[in-house]
Design an enzyme around this catalytic site. Structure first.
Site, PDB file in Angstrom:
ATOM      1  N   TYR A   1       5.069  -2.955  19.328  1.00  0.00           N
ATOM      2  CA  TYR A   1       5.594  -3.523  18.083  1.00  0.00           C
ATOM      3  C   TYR A   1       6.033  -4.969  18.315  1.00  0.00           C
ATOM      4  CZ  TYR A   1       9.002  -4.654  14.464  1.00  0.00           C
ATOM      5  OH  TYR A   1       9.713  -5.299  13.477  1.00  0.00           O
TER       6      TYR A   1
ATOM      7  N   ASN B   1       0.830  -1.212   0.000  1.00  0.00           N
ATOM      8  CA  ASN B   1       0.000   0.000   0.000  1.00  0.00           C
ATOM      9  C   ASN B   1       0.861   1.257   0.000  1.00  0.00           C
ATOM     10  OD1 ASN B   1       0.993   0.129   2.576  1.00  0.00           O
ATOM     11  ND2 ASN B   1      -0.993   0.094   3.615  1.00  0.00           N
TER      12      ASN B   1
ATOM     13  N   ASP C   1      -3.979  -3.089   0.315  1.00  0.00           N
ATOM     14  CA  ASP C   1      -3.693  -3.240   1.733  1.00  0.00           C
ATOM     15  C   ASP C   1      -3.927  -4.689   2.168  1.00  0.00           C
ATOM     16  OD1 ASP C   1      -4.016  -3.034   4.706  1.00  0.00           O
ATOM     17  OD2 ASP C   1      -3.775  -0.896   4.202  1.00  0.00           O
TER      18      ASP C   1
ATOM     19  N   LYS D   1       4.464  -8.732  16.929  1.00  0.00           N
ATOM     20  CA  LYS D   1       5.198  -9.798  16.231  1.00  0.00           C
ATOM     21  C   LYS D   1       4.991 -11.137  16.941  1.00  0.00           C
ATOM     22  CE  LYS D   1       6.823  -7.587  12.855  1.00  0.00           C
ATOM     23  NZ  LYS D   1       6.521  -7.940  11.479  1.00  0.00           N
TER      24      LYS D   1
ATOM     25  N   PHE E   1       5.842  -9.674   4.679  1.00  0.00           N
ATOM     26  CA  PHE E   1       6.664  -8.579   5.219  1.00  0.00           C
ATOM     27  C   PHE E   1       5.804  -7.406   5.691  1.00  0.00           C
ATOM     28  CE2 PHE E   1       9.412 -10.496   1.891  1.00  0.00           C
ATOM     29  CZ  PHE E   1      10.608 -10.639   2.563  1.00  0.00           C
ATOM     30  N   ALA E   2       4.594  -7.255   5.121  1.00  0.00           N
ATOM     31  CA  ALA E   2       3.833  -6.017   5.348  1.00  0.00           C
ATOM     32  C   ALA E   2       3.584  -5.806   6.827  1.00  0.00           C
ATOM     33  CB  ALA E   2       2.502  -6.089   4.595  1.00  0.00           C
TER      34      ALA E   2
ATOM     35  N   SER F   1      10.901 -10.859  14.449  1.00  0.00           N
ATOM     36  CA  SER F   1      12.000  -9.979  14.856  1.00  0.00           C
ATOM     37  C   SER F   1      12.621 -10.473  16.150  1.00  0.00           C
ATOM     38  CB  SER F   1      11.449  -8.573  15.066  1.00  0.00           C
ATOM     39  OG  SER F   1      12.388  -7.765  15.709  1.00  0.00           O
TER      40      SER F   1
HETATM   41  P1  NAD Z   1       9.608  -1.509   5.347  1.00  0.00           P
HETATM   42  O1  NAD Z   1       8.750  -0.503   6.032  1.00  0.00           O
HETATM   43  O2  NAD Z   1      10.671  -1.025   4.442  1.00  0.00           O
HETATM   44  O3  NAD Z   1       8.690  -2.539   4.528  1.00  0.00           O
HETATM   45  C1  NAD Z   1       7.369  -2.827   4.881  1.00  0.00           C
HETATM   46  C2  NAD Z   1       6.512  -2.670   3.640  1.00  0.00           C
HETATM   47  O4  NAD Z   1       5.169  -3.043   3.962  1.00  0.00           O
HETATM   48  C3  NAD Z   1       6.465  -1.232   3.125  1.00  0.00           C
HETATM   49  O5  NAD Z   1       6.686  -1.228   1.724  1.00  0.00           O
HETATM   50  C4  NAD Z   1       5.048  -0.771   3.458  1.00  0.00           C
HETATM   51  O6  NAD Z   1       4.587   0.181   2.542  1.00  0.00           O
HETATM   52  C5  NAD Z   1       4.288  -2.078   3.423  1.00  0.00           C
HETATM   53  N1  NAD Z   1       3.082  -2.142   4.265  1.00  0.00           N
HETATM   54  C6  NAD Z   1       2.951  -1.818   5.571  1.00  0.00           C
HETATM   55  N2  NAD Z   1       1.709  -2.046   5.988  1.00  0.00           N
HETATM   56  C7  NAD Z   1       1.026  -2.526   4.924  1.00  0.00           C
HETATM   57  C8  NAD Z   1      -0.302  -2.949   4.722  1.00  0.00           C
HETATM   58  N3  NAD Z   1      -1.195  -2.904   5.709  1.00  0.00           N
HETATM   59  N4  NAD Z   1      -0.672  -3.400   3.503  1.00  0.00           N
HETATM   60  C9  NAD Z   1       0.238  -3.452   2.492  1.00  0.00           C
HETATM   61  N5  NAD Z   1       1.508  -3.051   2.624  1.00  0.00           N
HETATM   62  C10 NAD Z   1       1.896  -2.599   3.826  1.00  0.00           C
HETATM   63  O7  NAD Z   1      10.211  -2.429   6.492  1.00  0.00           O
HETATM   64  P2  NAD Z   1      11.356  -3.542   6.436  1.00  0.00           P
HETATM   65  O8  NAD Z   1      12.483  -3.053   7.255  1.00  0.00           O
HETATM   66  O9  NAD Z   1      11.580  -4.000   5.071  1.00  0.00           O
HETATM   67  O10 NAD Z   1      10.647  -4.678   7.277  1.00  0.00           O
HETATM   68  C11 NAD Z   1       9.859  -5.701   6.676  1.00  0.00           C
HETATM   69  C12 NAD Z   1       9.272  -6.581   7.768  1.00  0.00           C
HETATM   70  O11 NAD Z   1      10.344  -7.093   8.560  1.00  0.00           O
HETATM   71  C13 NAD Z   1       8.343  -5.842   8.718  1.00  0.00           C
HETATM   72  O12 NAD Z   1       7.277  -6.705   9.055  1.00  0.00           O
HETATM   73  C14 NAD Z   1       9.213  -5.586   9.929  1.00  0.00           C
HETATM   74  O13 NAD Z   1       8.453  -5.504  11.103  1.00  0.00           O
HETATM   75  C15 NAD Z   1      10.105  -6.811   9.931  1.00  0.00           C
HETATM   76  N6  NAD Z   1      11.401  -6.577  10.602  1.00  0.00           N
HETATM   77  C16 NAD Z   1      12.194  -5.534  10.200  1.00  0.00           C
HETATM   78  C17 NAD Z   1      13.393  -5.306  10.853  1.00  0.00           C
HETATM   79  C18 NAD Z   1      14.267  -4.150  10.456  1.00  0.00           C
HETATM   80  O14 NAD Z   1      15.117  -3.754  11.228  1.00  0.00           O
HETATM   81  N7  NAD Z   1      14.162  -3.593   9.276  1.00  0.00           N
HETATM   82  C19 NAD Z   1      13.798  -6.135  11.899  1.00  0.00           C
HETATM   83  C20 NAD Z   1      12.975  -7.187  12.276  1.00  0.00           C
HETATM   84  C21 NAD Z   1      11.765  -7.406  11.610  1.00  0.00           C
HETATM   85  C1  UD1 Z   2      15.941  -1.200  16.749  1.00  0.00           C
HETATM   86  C2  UD1 Z   2      14.538  -1.440  17.266  1.00  0.00           C
HETATM   87  C3  UD1 Z   2      14.200  -2.907  17.126  1.00  0.00           C
HETATM   88  C4  UD1 Z   2      14.395  -3.371  15.690  1.00  0.00           C
HETATM   89  C5  UD1 Z   2      15.820  -3.076  15.282  1.00  0.00           C
HETATM   90  C6  UD1 Z   2      16.025  -3.524  13.858  1.00  0.00           C
HETATM   91  C7  UD1 Z   2      14.248   0.254  19.009  1.00  0.00           C
HETATM   92  C8  UD1 Z   2      14.183   0.505  20.482  1.00  0.00           C
HETATM   93  N1  UD1 Z   2      14.466  -1.015  18.644  1.00  0.00           N
HETATM   94  O1  UD1 Z   2      16.818  -1.895  17.570  1.00  0.00           O
HETATM   95  O2  UD1 Z   2      12.861  -3.143  17.510  1.00  0.00           O
HETATM   96  O3  UD1 Z   2      14.126  -4.758  15.579  1.00  0.00           O
HETATM   97  O4  UD1 Z   2      16.072  -1.678  15.426  1.00  0.00           O
HETATM   98  O5  UD1 Z   2      17.075  -2.958  13.208  1.00  0.00           O
HETATM   99  O6  UD1 Z   2      14.066   1.136  18.194  1.00  0.00           O
HETATM  100  N2  UD1 Z   2      22.595   3.965  18.006  1.00  0.00           N
HETATM  101  C9  UD1 Z   2      23.365   5.093  18.224  1.00  0.00           C
HETATM  102  N3  UD1 Z   2      23.049   6.233  17.524  1.00  0.00           N
HETATM  103  C10 UD1 Z   2      22.023   6.290  16.625  1.00  0.00           C
HETATM  104  C11 UD1 Z   2      21.251   5.112  16.398  1.00  0.00           C
HETATM  105  C12 UD1 Z   2      21.566   3.979  17.109  1.00  0.00           C
HETATM  106  O7  UD1 Z   2      24.281   5.080  19.021  1.00  0.00           O
HETATM  107  O8  UD1 Z   2      21.776   7.356  16.045  1.00  0.00           O
HETATM  108  C13 UD1 Z   2      22.940   2.724  18.725  1.00  0.00           C
HETATM  109  C14 UD1 Z   2      21.834   2.174  19.606  1.00  0.00           C
HETATM  110  O9  UD1 Z   2      21.895   2.737  20.896  1.00  0.00           O
HETATM  111  C15 UD1 Z   2      22.163   0.672  19.568  1.00  0.00           C
HETATM  112  C16 UD1 Z   2      22.782   0.458  18.183  1.00  0.00           C
HETATM  113  O10 UD1 Z   2      23.204   1.742  17.756  1.00  0.00           O
HETATM  114  O11 UD1 Z   2      23.141   0.378  20.536  1.00  0.00           O
HETATM  115  C17 UD1 Z   2      21.784  -0.095  17.175  1.00  0.00           C
HETATM  116  O12 UD1 Z   2      20.624   0.723  17.169  1.00  0.00           O
HETATM  117  P1  UD1 Z   2      19.438   0.517  16.112  1.00  0.00           P
HETATM  118  O13 UD1 Z   2      19.997   0.467  14.750  1.00  0.00           O
HETATM  119  O14 UD1 Z   2      18.384   1.547  16.409  1.00  0.00           O
HETATM  120  O15 UD1 Z   2      18.897  -0.953  16.421  1.00  0.00           O
HETATM  121  P2  UD1 Z   2      18.327  -1.572  17.790  1.00  0.00           P
HETATM  122  O16 UD1 Z   2      18.434  -0.612  18.911  1.00  0.00           O
HETATM  123  O17 UD1 Z   2      18.983  -2.887  17.964  1.00  0.00           O
END
Ligand code: NAD
Ligand code: UD1
Length: 340
Positions: A147, A31, A57, A151, A79-80, A123
């Site tokens: 959040y 979406n 969506d 999950k 992933f959404a 996650s």
């Molecule tokens: P992202 O926001 O880049 O990708 C999510 C996508 O889903 C986006 O393109 C968004 O537009 C779409 N979306 C959201 N809600 C929707 C809906 N209701 N219908 C259709 N599309 C929808 O995020 P990402 O970093 O690529 O993460 C993908 C998945 O992995 C997520 O579920 C996120 O929670 C999970 N995840 C991400 C991380 C991270 O650090 N990036 C870590 C652990 C888990």
């Molecule tokens: C965050 C999310 C977590 C998610 C993860 C995925 C929070 C509280 N948690 O975790 O849910 O799954 O990202 O990538 O948001 N840091 C700095 N300066 C910055 C940014 C980060 O020092 O500007 C430090 C943080 O304190 C941490 C490390 O870098 O020690 C990583 O931070 P970040 O990338 O935000 O990831 P998480 O905290 O692990």
């Protein structure tokens, strides 16, 4: 054909390319609440396969029914979802609606369509405040924000769905900290506003969009006092999804629901990441030490041995690739996809 919900997002776009390169066609449902349509053109360019787009969506049952009726979907990678921790604390109902209701709507549509293979983006946040790193899948599950709760709720729902019907095949992949970009420099992470995560922030400092990095705390009980995380290259993560899909096609007798960590198993501190970025890209990253960020943990990293063993998957790319590829993406696309 595989359905990628949220297929235009950061991790999904890289997974789509990995599928295309493996010769597996896919449909993107998105979406665009946190991505832009221009990503699809890049996915086409990099993967060599034009993605089919359904703009819609995942909470919309009619959209899903039409999609499953039209395309021969064999499996779904879901992933959404919304992923901003702070926003989830401020707007919990929005997170439960998008992440939990969205997943239930998807599962129900899959049931109607007879599609029973699902890989779910979970996650490491489901482990909450655990100080038991390296974290195995059996570590206590105690998320500390809506959040993370959303999950874990979806994991529980999928576990129950798989238990009720042995034909279902489910893998919940618990990602640690995804970073990096496709080696082409054409796909990468493009957060809206000020990046909350470390790696995109470093990239924006390197490219001159931000003056310096704030290091959130240097008094943690870690070797250099800064937070330690398990950073994993997004293409390794993408390969993990292919490995999971392959696993789900195999003989799963008695274990049709897998929960697996995707991480490297190696903890890296903030300062180590800054140093690595400087070393591998030649860019200076000015930083200041700032107070700890509320809710941060000192250290967490994966025990990835289950995924190594059961999925035959192991992260291949190290800090060098993470930094070089992030930088290539950042410096070729200083304003992200906005320029595309
Ligand atoms: P992202 O926001 O880049 O990708 C999510 C996508 O889903 C986006 O393109 C968004 O537009 C779409 N979306 C959201 N809600 C929707 C809906 N209701 N219908 C259709 N599309 C929808 O995020 P990402 O970093 O690529 O993460 C993908 C998945 O992995 C997520 O579920 C996120 O929670 C999970 N995840 C991400 C991380 C991270 O650090 N990036 C870590 C652990 C888990
Ligand atoms: C965050 C999310 C977590 C998610 C993860 C995925 C929070 C509280 N948690 O975790 O849910 O799954 O990202 O990538 O948001 N840091 C700095 N300066 C910055 C940014 C980060 O020092 O500007 C430090 C943080 O304190 C941490 C490390 O870098 O020690 C990583 O931070 P970040 O990338 O935000 O990831 P998480 O905290 O692990």
């Amino acid at each position: 054909m595989i359905l990628l919900t949220g297929g235009a997002g950061y991790i999904a776009s890289h997974t789509g390319v990995a599928l295309a390169l493996a010769g597996i066609p896919y449909v993107v449902l998105d979406n665009f609440c946190n991505s832009v349509p221009a990503v699809l053109e890049r996915m086409h360019e990099v993967g060599g396969l034009k993605p089919t787009l359904v703009q819609g969506d995942v909470r919309d049952a009619a959209t899903l029914d039409a999609l499953f009726a039209r395309y021969p979907i064999q499996g779904v990678v879901h992933f959404a979802g919304l992923k901003a921790v702070g926003e989830s604390v401020a707007e919990p109902a929005l997170y439960y609606e998008n992440n939990v209701s969205g997943s239930v709507t998807l599962i129900r549509a899959m049931q109607r369509a007879g599609v029973k293979t699902l890989v779910f983006s979970s996650s490491a946040t489901v482990y909450g405040n655990s100080d038991a790193s390296p974290l195995p899948e059996s570590a206590p599950l105690a998320p500390i924000n809506p959040y993370g709760q959303s999950k874990l709720m979806v994991e529980y729902i999928l576990r129950d769905v798989a238990a009720a019907n042995p034909d279902w095949r489910v893998a919940c992949l618990r990602y640690f900290n995804p970073v990096g970009a496709h080696i082409s420099g054409l796909l990468g992470e493009d957060p809206r506003g000020v990046p909350g995560n470390l790696m995109p922030f470093i990239g924006q400092v390197a490219v001159g969009r931000r003056p310096q990095l704030s290091v959130f705390g240097n008094d943690y009980p870690t070797p250099d006092g800064t937070g330690v995380r398990d950073y994993i290259h997004v293409m390794d993560l993408a390969d993990g999804h292919l490995a999971a899909l392959r696993y789900l096609q195999g003989d799963l007798t008695g274990r049709n629901c897998l929960m697996a960590n995707l991480g490297t198993g190696q903890g890296i501190s903030v300062l180590q990441m800054v140093q690595a970025f400087e070393q591998y890209t030649g860019q200076k990253i000015p930083f200041e030490v700032a107070p700890r960020r509320a809710g941060d943990l000192a250290s967490y990293y994966a025990d990835p041995s289950l995924a190594n063993r059961v999925l035959g998957w192991k992260a291949q790319r190290g800090l060098k690739e993470m930094c070089e590829d992030s930088w290539r993406w950042q410096h070729r696309n200083p304003m992200g996809y906005a320029q595309a």
